[in-house]
Write a protein that holds these residues in place. Sequence first.
Motif, PDB file in Angstrom:
ATOM      1  N   LEU A  92       0.839  -1.192   0.000  1.00 28.55           N
ATOM      2  CA  LEU A  92       0.000   0.000   0.000  1.00 28.55           C
ATOM      3  C   LEU A  92       0.877   1.245   0.000  1.00 28.55           C
ATOM      4  CD1 LEU A  92      -3.118   0.435   0.080  1.00 28.55           C
ATOM      5  CD2 LEU A  92      -2.873   0.880   2.528  1.00 28.55           C
ATOM      6  N   VAL A  93       0.476   2.234  -0.781  1.00 30.34           N
ATOM      7  CA  VAL A  93       1.157   3.533  -0.811  1.00 30.34           C
ATOM      8  C   VAL A  93       0.173   4.596  -0.353  1.00 30.34           C
ATOM      9  CG1 VAL A  93       2.267   5.271  -2.259  1.00 30.34           C
ATOM     10  CG2 VAL A  93       2.679   2.845  -2.694  1.00 30.34           C
ATOM     11  N   ALA A  94       0.592   5.421   0.596  1.00 26.47           N
ATOM     12  CA  ALA A  94      -0.242   6.512   1.087  1.00 26.47           C
ATOM     13  C   ALA A  94       0.243   7.822   0.488  1.00 26.47           C
ATOM     14  CB  ALA A  94      -0.205   6.580   2.615  1.00 26.47           C
ATOM     15  N   LEU A  95      -0.687   8.578  -0.090  1.00 29.04           N
ATOM     16  CA  LEU A  95      -0.396   9.908  -0.622  1.00 29.04           C
ATOM     17  C   LEU A  95      -1.040  10.919   0.321  1.00 29.04           C
ATOM     18  CD1 LEU A  95      -1.178   9.226  -4.394  1.00 29.04           C
ATOM     19  CD2 LEU A  95       1.007   8.970  -3.196  1.00 29.04           C
ATOM     20  N   ARG A  96      -0.200  11.604   1.080  1.00 29.66           N
ATOM     21  CA  ARG A  96      -0.688  12.501   2.123  1.00 29.66           C
ATOM     22  C   ARG A  96      -0.563  13.967   1.709  1.00 29.66           C
ATOM     23  NH1 ARG A  96      -1.877  10.194   6.926  1.00 29.66           N
ATOM     24  NH2 ARG A  96      -1.142   8.058   7.273  1.00 29.66           N
ATOM     25  N   SER A  97      -1.506  14.767   2.175  1.00 25.99           N
ATOM     26  CA  SER A  97      -1.460  16.214   2.029  1.00 25.99           C
ATOM     27  C   SER A  97      -0.980  16.818   3.335  1.00 25.99           C
ATOM     28  CB  SER A  97      -2.849  16.761   1.693  1.00 25.99           C
ATOM     29  OG  SER A  97      -3.362  16.176   0.512  1.00 25.99           O
ATOM     30  N   ASP A  98      -0.188  17.887   3.257  1.00 21.64           N
ATOM     31  CA  ASP A  98       0.263  18.550   4.476  1.00 21.64           C
ATOM     32  C   ASP A  98      -0.850  19.382   5.106  1.00 21.64           C
ATOM     33  OD1 ASP A  98       2.656  17.361   3.991  1.00 21.64           O
ATOM     34  OD2 ASP A  98       3.821  19.198   3.800  1.00 21.64           O
TER      35      ASP A  98
END
Length: 214
Positions: free
Chosen positions: A181-187
């Motif tokens: 799984l890859v998580a794409l996070r926003s700051d």
Amino acid sequence: MVSDPIRSRLLELADARGVSLSALSRMLGKNPSYLQQFVRKGSPKKLEETDRGALARFFRVGEEELGKPEDISSGSGGNSSQWVEIPRLVLGASAGPGALDSQDAAFDSVRFSTRWLRAMGLQPGNLAMIAVLGDSMEPTLRDGDEILVDQGQRGLRDGIHVVRVDGTLLVKRVETGRPGLVALRSDNPAYGVIECRPEDVAVVGRVVWKGGRI
């Protein structure tokens, strides 16, 4: 065989890119034989400044490789200051809901010191500048900031990257700690996390520098 180093370099770049001299001449708005005559017959003796700049941006190399005289700074004891033009692309890496502009041609360039790029471990040919759209990466990246993207760093690893997901270009903080799984996070905490399978995320490049208004 072409012996002049500038003309030889132009041939090398064209061959590596798989583009003909006539096609490059048309790109410059010139007669199709313009660059062929420059390379084979030595006419003109040197490329015009605008043509040299356009070719350097197309090949993503410094103009000095195509014949630009080195700048000599006064008081430097004759040391030359070398610069390279990094293309600015008509391309929005969304830091919000997502946007994709397929017109990725360079419309301008930003000049960087080759010494600074070497110190950063960056290769000019891998670099491009694009603008951030939206507020999801605030306060790290703000709407309108320009980011320097190293397209030579395409591996999935933690850090801020430009990625393509489902045909949409995004700039996000990539996290790879969970298996499969890859998580794409926003700051910006107002935005949720996007979770994807590794095979569904195409890394365009790593964000290595930013610039913007104060």
